[in-house]
Design an enzyme around this catalytic site. Sequence first.
Site, PDB file in Angstrom:
ATOM      1  N   HIS A 169     -33.985   6.916  20.877  1.00 31.88           N
ATOM      2  CA  HIS A 169     -33.022   6.070  20.186  1.00 31.88           C
ATOM      3  C   HIS A 169     -31.968   6.917  19.475  1.00 31.88           C
ATOM      4  CE1 HIS A 169     -36.050   2.892  20.667  1.00 31.88           C
ATOM      5  NE2 HIS A 169     -36.923   3.724  20.123  1.00 31.88           N
ATOM      6  N   TYR A 217     -40.692  -5.414  25.367  1.00 31.57           N
ATOM      7  CA  TYR A 217     -41.534  -4.833  24.326  1.00 31.57           C
ATOM      8  C   TYR A 217     -42.379  -5.944  23.718  1.00 31.57           C
ATOM      9  CZ  TYR A 217     -42.732  -1.796  20.323  1.00 31.57           C
ATOM     10  OH  TYR A 217     -43.385  -1.037  19.385  1.00 31.57           O
ATOM     11  N   HIS A 271     -44.408   1.211  26.203  1.00 34.59           N
ATOM     12  CA  HIS A 271     -45.592   1.721  25.521  1.00 34.59           C
ATOM     13  C   HIS A 271     -46.905   1.072  25.990  1.00 34.59           C
ATOM     14  CE1 HIS A 271     -42.190   3.061  23.362  1.00 34.59           C
ATOM     15  NE2 HIS A 271     -42.165   2.131  22.426  1.00 34.59           N
ATOM     16  N   ASP A 318     -39.836   8.578  22.177  1.00 32.00           N
ATOM     17  CA  ASP A 318     -39.607   7.544  21.171  1.00 32.00           C
ATOM     18  C   ASP A 318     -38.952   8.108  19.914  1.00 32.00           C
ATOM     19  OD1 ASP A 318     -39.581   4.847  20.328  1.00 32.00           O
ATOM     20  OD2 ASP A 318     -41.379   5.151  19.124  1.00 32.00           O
ATOM     21  N   ASN A 355     -40.345   3.285  12.103  1.00 31.29           N
ATOM     22  CA  ASN A 355     -41.420   2.462  11.546  1.00 31.29           C
ATOM     23  C   ASN A 355     -42.810   3.051  11.704  1.00 31.29           C
ATOM     24  OD1 ASN A 355     -40.068   0.174  10.397  1.00 31.29           O
ATOM     25  ND2 ASN A 355     -39.506  -0.394  12.493  1.00 31.29           N
TER      26      ASN A 355
END
Length: 295
Positions: A29, A153, A177, A245, A250
């Site tokens: 990201h 997701y 994932h 990732d 988070n």
Amino acid sequence: MDPDYLPFHPNPSKPTFKAPPGAVDAHCHVFGPAHLFPYAPERKYTPCDAPKEKLFGLRDYLGFSRNVIVQASCHGKNNDALVDALKSAGRLARGVAVVGQNVSDDELKEMDAAGVRAVRFNFVKRLVDATPKEIFLGIAERIAKLGWHIVVYFEAQDLEDLIPFLKQLPTIVVVDHMGRPDVKKGVDHPDFKRFIVLLAENDNIWTKVSCPERLTVSGPPYDDVIPFSRMLVERFPDRVLWGTDWPHPNMKSHMPDDGILVDVIPRIAVTEELQRKLLIDNPMRLYWPEERSAP
């Protein structure tokens, strides 16, 4: 930045595993910087800035050649930061956008020209508000005409209800994932078997064998997640992708060392052939097909 938000690792280790030339980090990201690309008013969290320069520096440091940059929920449906990063990277990056039903054809064409090749549908309730599936299906029909695919997701407990919807999608579908399995239950639990059956029965469904740091109970080096990833790589070698990732939004338990994450790769793709499929052949086929077909 939220008070409890964990910033990305400031000094990741150099991985022992050397990725083959041309390897792709197929899930990462960019965030902000907020003064240029403000975060969405409807966001559920506020991250630290993680600009394109940091991402591309990490790419080179870890020994990768390309990135697939995924729009995250903190930027909502404003893909400006993503598009800016893609334009800076040129052919070394492709993108996964988030769009709404009101996105114009011209906007889609502009994103396509910048390197966007997919849209992401997010079903994780703690990250986004619910979107009616009819809206997603309408978006899917439009982006299919561009040759794009869909990234989804969700969390494992929601898979059973999502299966009819996933089977309606008209494109390749990439599951983030591994569908977030509960690793405490083991690979033989019906929940993970349901995911295996979904892939076995639908050749258009792929998965990312990424994010052991999100799924682990035992922590690094993520021994409890390895059997899940390895099973998928070995069962579906032509439909798996891998990514860091970064910058790991988070995370609550710990902030992973990206070098250690790279060193997971040879434990889940145990031969050079499987590593090449995971890191080069599969992402190139999906995101850079024009380069694979060039003489």
